[in-house]
Design an enzyme around this catalytic site. Sequence first.
Site, PDB file in Angstrom:
ATOM      1  N   GLY A 247     -24.256  -5.041  44.117  1.00  0.00           N
ATOM      2  CA  GLY A 247     -24.681  -4.269  45.421  1.00  0.00           C
ATOM      3  C   GLY A 247     -23.633  -3.164  45.801  1.00  0.00           C
ATOM      4  O   GLY A 247     -23.886  -2.178  46.599  1.00  0.00           O
ATOM      5  N   GLU A 284     -22.024 -10.213  40.741  1.00  0.00           N
ATOM      6  CA  GLU A 284     -22.861  -9.611  39.530  1.00  0.00           C
ATOM      7  C   GLU A 284     -23.089  -7.972  39.915  1.00  0.00           C
ATOM      8  O   GLU A 284     -24.010  -7.508  40.432  1.00  0.00           O
ATOM      9  CB  GLU A 284     -24.392 -10.022  40.070  1.00  0.00           C
ATOM     10  CG  GLU A 284     -24.835 -11.814  40.032  1.00  0.00           C
ATOM     11  CD  GLU A 284     -25.945 -11.943  40.493  1.00  0.00           C
ATOM     12  OE1 GLU A 284     -26.647 -11.173  41.185  1.00  0.00           O
ATOM     13  OE2 GLU A 284     -26.345 -13.207  40.448  1.00  0.00           O
ATOM     14  N   ARG A 287     -23.708  -1.327  39.586  1.00  0.00           N
ATOM     15  CA  ARG A 287     -23.661   0.196  39.757  1.00  0.00           C
ATOM     16  C   ARG A 287     -22.111   0.377  39.868  1.00  0.00           C
ATOM     17  O   ARG A 287     -21.724   1.445  39.240  1.00  0.00           O
ATOM     18  CB  ARG A 287     -24.442   0.739  41.124  1.00  0.00           C
ATOM     19  CG  ARG A 287     -24.345   2.097  41.346  1.00  0.00           C
ATOM     20  CD  ARG A 287     -24.739   2.386  42.730  1.00  0.00           C
ATOM     21  NE  ARG A 287     -25.918   1.753  43.084  1.00  0.00           N
ATOM     22  CZ  ARG A 287     -27.298   2.161  42.880  1.00  0.00           C
ATOM     23  NH1 ARG A 287     -27.246   3.363  42.381  1.00  0.00           N
ATOM     24  NH2 ARG A 287     -28.150   1.300  43.003  1.00  0.00           N
ATOM     25  N   TYR A 327     -35.994   7.794  44.351  1.00  0.00           N
ATOM     26  CA  TYR A 327     -35.451   7.434  45.640  1.00  0.00           C
ATOM     27  C   TYR A 327     -34.804   8.549  46.598  1.00  0.00           C
ATOM     28  O   TYR A 327     -33.883   8.589  47.296  1.00  0.00           O
ATOM     29  CB  TYR A 327     -34.156   6.561  45.182  1.00  0.00           C
ATOM     30  CG  TYR A 327     -34.054   5.469  44.508  1.00  0.00           C
ATOM     31  CD1 TYR A 327     -34.920   4.446  44.463  1.00  0.00           C
ATOM     32  CD2 TYR A 327     -33.133   5.285  43.120  1.00  0.00           C
ATOM     33  CE1 TYR A 327     -34.984   3.354  43.629  1.00  0.00           C
ATOM     34  CE2 TYR A 327     -33.231   4.376  42.084  1.00  0.00           C
ATOM     35  CZ  TYR A 327     -34.330   3.394  42.269  1.00  0.00           C
ATOM     36  OH  TYR A 327     -34.461   2.232  41.452  1.00  0.00           O
ATOM     37  N   CYS A 353     -43.817  17.931  33.592  1.00  0.00           N
ATOM     38  CA  CYS A 353     -45.123  18.650  34.694  1.00  0.00           C
ATOM     39  C   CYS A 353     -45.352  17.932  35.696  1.00  0.00           C
ATOM     40  O   CYS A 353     -46.412  16.983  35.859  1.00  0.00           O
ATOM     41  CB  CYS A 353     -46.354  18.841  33.725  1.00  0.00           C
ATOM     42  SG  CYS A 353     -45.734  19.936  32.249  1.00  0.00           S
ATOM     43  N   GLU A 354     -44.545  17.782  36.920  1.00  0.00           N
ATOM     44  CA  GLU A 354     -44.896  17.405  38.189  1.00  0.00           C
ATOM     45  C   GLU A 354     -43.841  17.744  39.087  1.00  0.00           C
ATOM     46  O   GLU A 354     -42.727  17.911  38.732  1.00  0.00           O
ATOM     47  CB  GLU A 354     -45.251  15.817  38.032  1.00  0.00           C
ATOM     48  CG  GLU A 354     -43.913  14.868  37.992  1.00  0.00           C
ATOM     49  CD  GLU A 354     -44.572  13.596  38.331  1.00  0.00           C
ATOM     50  OE1 GLU A 354     -44.339  13.136  39.590  1.00  0.00           O
ATOM     51  OE2 GLU A 354     -45.365  12.689  37.603  1.00  0.00           O
TER      52      GLU A 354
HETATM   53  C1  PLP Z   1     -29.604  -5.185  40.335  1.00  0.00           C
HETATM   54  C2  PLP Z   1     -29.066  -6.656  40.673  1.00  0.00           C
HETATM   55  C3  PLP Z   1     -27.683  -6.385  40.805  1.00  0.00           C
HETATM   56  C4  PLP Z   1     -26.709  -5.448  40.647  1.00  0.00           C
HETATM   57  O1  PLP Z   1     -26.696  -4.483  41.709  1.00  0.00           O
HETATM   58  P1  PLP Z   1     -25.779  -3.112  41.687  1.00  0.00           P
HETATM   59  O2  PLP Z   1     -26.250  -2.584  43.085  1.00  0.00           O
HETATM   60  O3  PLP Z   1     -25.995  -2.380  40.609  1.00  0.00           O
HETATM   61  O4  PLP Z   1     -24.559  -3.836  41.830  1.00  0.00           O
HETATM   62  C5  PLP Z   1     -27.025  -7.868  40.848  1.00  0.00           C
HETATM   63  N1  PLP Z   1     -27.879  -9.038  41.039  1.00  0.00           N
HETATM   64  C6  PLP Z   1     -29.212  -8.989  41.300  1.00  0.00           C
HETATM   65  C7  PLP Z   1     -30.031 -10.117  41.156  1.00  0.00           C
HETATM   66  C8  PLP Z   1     -29.815  -7.652  40.854  1.00  0.00           C
HETATM   67  O5  PLP Z   1     -31.117  -7.646  40.747  1.00  0.00           O
END
Ligand code: PLP
Length: 425
Positions: A247, A284, A287, A327, A353-354
């Site tokens: 995240g 995890e 981005r 977004y 086309c939008e």
């Molecule tokens: C999408 C996701 C991530 C990665 O999120 P980022 O914002 O790209 O770091 C990690 N864990 C889970 C469960 C996700 O769905």
Amino acid sequence: MTDKNLPGHPFITYRNNELYVEDVRLADLARQHGTPLFVYSQGAMLSALAAYQRGFAGRNAQICYAMKANSSLAILQLFARAGCGFDIVSGGELQRVLAAGGNPAKVIFSGVGKTRAEIRLALQADIGCFNVESEAELDAINEVALSLGKTAPVSIRVNPNVDAKTHPYISTGLKDNKFGIAHEHALATYQRAARLPGLKVVGIDCHIGSQITQEDPYLDAMERVLELVQAIEAAGVHLHHIDFGGGLGIDYNGDTPPAADALWAKLLTKLDARGYGDRQLMIEPGRSLVGNAGVCLTEVLYLKPGEQKNFCIVDAAMNDLPRPAMYEAYHQIIPLNPRASQTSIWEVVGPVCESGDWLGHERALAVNAGDQLAVLSAGAYCMSMASNYNTRSRAAEVLVSGNQAHLIRLRETSTDQMRGELLLS
Ligand SMILES: *Cc1c(COP(=O)(O)O)cnc(C)c1O
């Protein structure tokens, strides 16, 4: 030679008024491979990873790249070689990890809607952990595991109910999101999981959202998760690992997310203070590992000045770069070869086309038809979200390392697109 660095993009520079990724001139890649074209910097990806690795130095930690951000095989290969595991959200992503030579033991499987077929595939591959998002899913994994004579390693995704202060579509840690098990039900769900014979409880996880640019939501989520760890272990269920999800945001347009190493220094201090510093840690990130390592090159097809608005029509579109349409996201758009002439204000739009097909609103650019532009911060959630809408073929991809450019994906053809379709007899 005049070099100009772009703030927040250390691997992208203007040299003599020409845009480079590392030591490769982007105009050369556009000529050789055509546009739209994704170009990624290997150095930028590895240096983003190194920030996390520094943050975790001396710890028992596993970085699982959230591959939905960019799942191209060569990129997975790069992260696998650098020691990463993977956070997957589908059976297809597992197949990609295997095809790229990733270690299934370092795979964690997230997502609210795992099918039984996907669960079976993951058990057969001996993945590291299922991050379970509901009681019904616990039952399904238990049944599939028993039918295969296996024990499924599980973690329960808890929903800490903290506001990640990000776009509502990518906020996942609030009570009313579809994700995870509510804080107040977590303990009971763990007790239930511990009783199911096909499961082995190995951890706890959370993931509160994406493009998070403040540290408070992380610190709050950690506090909430550690409260649960204490309660769950007091009830006799041991948690081998703690997974804090991904995240962390990137700088799209002057955003100032904390650096991964600085953020983790704070989080680890808190973890140590609460006595959980020796647990295996998992994260995890998606981005933040790839987002600012990528650009999308596009050519200006037509200029269409108007009374209300001026349109700059380019050959990349919402099917290549879906984030603005989905977004209302901002991506910087800069020329490969800046002109000295006066800028005008342009709506940068694609051919689809939008009216949702825009890449940038009200951008000051000095452009002519035939010029090439780079859409920045295009390494995450662009190619992996690309579609064939309007029967547009998906772009090619190049990975740059120093002065070397490797084509890592061929431009899709119309034949590729129609493969698998059947005419009536
Ligand atoms: C999408 C996701 C991530 C990665 O999120 P980022 O914002 O790209 O770091 C990690 N864990 C889970 C469960 C996700 O769905």
